[in-house]
Enzyme design. Structure first.
Site, PDB file in Angstrom:
ATOM      1  N   CYS A 151       0.714  -1.213   0.026  1.00  0.00           N
ATOM      2  CA  CYS A 151      -0.021  -0.100   0.102  1.00  0.00           C
ATOM      3  C   CYS A 151       0.988   1.444   0.011  1.00  0.00           C
ATOM      4  O   CYS A 151       1.882   1.439  -1.030  1.00  0.00           O
ATOM      5  CB  CYS A 151      -0.872   0.085   1.138  1.00  0.00           C
ATOM      6  SG  CYS A 151      -1.955   1.228   1.458  1.00  0.00           S
ATOM      7  N   ASP A 306      -9.318  -3.663  -6.791  1.00  0.00           N
ATOM      8  CA  ASP A 306      -8.924  -2.592  -5.972  1.00  0.00           C
ATOM      9  C   ASP A 306      -9.485  -1.250  -6.240  1.00  0.00           C
ATOM     10  O   ASP A 306      -9.211  -0.912  -7.269  1.00  0.00           O
ATOM     11  CB  ASP A 306      -7.338  -2.714  -5.940  1.00  0.00           C
ATOM     12  CG  ASP A 306      -6.512  -1.714  -4.769  1.00  0.00           C
ATOM     13  OD1 ASP A 306      -7.358  -1.170  -3.903  1.00  0.00           O
ATOM     14  OD2 ASP A 306      -5.432  -1.903  -4.479  1.00  0.00           O
ATOM     15  N   HIS A 335      -7.917  -4.598  -2.225  1.00  0.00           N
ATOM     16  CA  HIS A 335      -6.815  -4.060  -1.866  1.00  0.00           C
ATOM     17  C   HIS A 335      -6.132  -4.678  -0.686  1.00  0.00           C
ATOM     18  O   HIS A 335      -5.261  -4.951  -0.316  1.00  0.00           O
ATOM     19  CB  HIS A 335      -7.130  -2.551  -1.361  1.00  0.00           C
ATOM     20  CG  HIS A 335      -6.120  -1.634  -0.861  1.00  0.00           C
ATOM     21  ND1 HIS A 335      -5.007  -1.291  -1.872  1.00  0.00           N
ATOM     22  CD2 HIS A 335      -5.785  -1.499   0.376  1.00  0.00           C
ATOM     23  CE1 HIS A 335      -4.053  -0.611  -1.127  1.00  0.00           C
ATOM     24  NE2 HIS A 335      -4.641  -0.731   0.307  1.00  0.00           N
TER      25      HIS A 335
END
Length: 361
Positions: A151, A306, A335
């Site tokens: 991330c 995502d 995600h």
């Protein structure tokens, strides 16, 4: 005289089976929501290698033999806690890699306090990350290291790798790491500097509360994110395996940490509002970030579903770097489920393990 219990049992006996089933599901739903304790997380055995301010560098399962020469150092985002990488036995990327013989380290940023409101990305990228790499090299006795960023931690890892070319980084793995912030859908509208007074927000709040970060992410798909988990629980509450996974995920989602104010200001202005990284305009502590400086082997992993870091945000990295050995891999997941759940165990873990295995000896 008929006892009250016998009378109640007789009444239940007259209740249609379907209604009985619904009553049992409602009872179980309440138990999961309000009675049962939170699940245990972050369970892979680990030792503390180094600390700095709130951050802690961990090494996992030091009692297990390591068969890979090159250690792996993980960096997570400044949002939420990094135990999403080690959520529970059987659902842990860290446990999986440790069991394959990798020497795994993790930089846990800790929980910032009000005194950390002036921490910038510069501080993490120029002070903490290079020191963590040096600690891993010294602790492991290796002359090379692999790094993995997830991330926002992946974006930070890409920047860090391009600025610290003197460090012996052999392999880079990025998971759902946004690089190009030019087309972000609702985020583009919400964070437009014509309407979003970033300075006023940071100057007023100091650190940004985790509830605000969580709200922003959930508003991308409000019905799915606000009501979806509870609808799913109501429908599948009789499945213990589903309940176990649901509780783990809800614990992590609700366990956010404050975002250091100055780092948030930088993250929103330089990335979301001005898209400086992919344009080559980002400056960290006086140094311009050139992604073309990255020459290490790269595995760039995205998730096709995502909505926080869309594949189109990470794909431009492939042309921006100078690495000859580079792979883009898109997983059929989202995600968070890219590191937790059935699809992660089936696709993500083996993809990382196999790729890294070929490059760690």
């Amino acid at each position: 005289m008929i006892s009250p219990i016998k009378e109640w049992e007789d009444i239940l006996g007259m209740v249609p089976e379907e209604l009985k089933s619904q009553m049992n599901r409602a009872k179980r739903f309440n138990e999961v929501m309000f009675v049962e304790p939170e699940p245990q997380v972050y369970q892979t055995p680990k030792e503390v290698v180094w600390t700095k301010n709130k951050a802690t560098l961990y090494r996992f399962a030091p009692h297990l033999p390591k068969t890979k020469r090159v250690p792996l150092l993980m960096f997570y985002a400044l949002i939420n806690k990094p135990y999403i990488l080690d959520l529970a036995p059987g659902n842990s990327l860290i446990e999986y890699l440790v069991n394959r013989g990798f020497d795994v380290y993790l930089m846990d940023w800790g929980t910032p306090g009000p005194e950390d409101r002036y921490m910038k990305l510069d501080d993490y990228i120029m002070d903490y990350m290079p020191l963590a790499v040096k600690k891993v090299l010294r602790h492991s006795g290796s002359d090379e290291v692999s790094v993995l960023g997830y991330c926002m931690g992946g974006t930070m890892t890409a920047i860090f790798s391009s600025l610290h070319t003197h460090l012996p980084i052999k392999n880079i793995i990025l998971m759902t790491a946004p690089i190009d912030f030019s087309e972000l859908g609702l985020f583009t509208n919400w964070l437009d500097e014509r309407y979003f007074n970033l300075d006023k927000m940071v100057d007023t709040l100091g650190n940004v509360p985790p509830e605000m970060i969580d709200l922003g992410n959930k508003m991308l798909k409000p019905l799915v994110n606000f009501y979806g988990p509870y609808v799913s629980l109501a429908e599948r509450v009789e499945s213990q395996s589903f309940v176990d996974s649901w509780k783990l995920m809800q614990k992590w989602v609700g366990d956010g940490i404050p975002f250091p104010g100055e780092a948030f200001r930088q993250w929103i202005r330089d990335f979301y509002q001005h898209n400086k990284l992919i344009k080559g305009e980002l400056v960290i502590r006086g140094q311009r970030v050139e992604l073309s400086n990255i020459r290490a082997s790269l595995l760039n992993i995205g998730a096709t579903r995502d909505h926080i870091a869309q594949p189109k945000q990470l794909e431009p990295l492939m042309d921006a770097i100078s690495s000859e050995d580079k792979t883009l891999s898109l997983m059929p997941t989202g995600h968070v489920s890219i590191v937790f759940g059935r699809q992660a165990v089936k696709h993500t873990y083996p993809t990382i393990g196999d790729w890294l295995d070929e490059r760690s000896n």
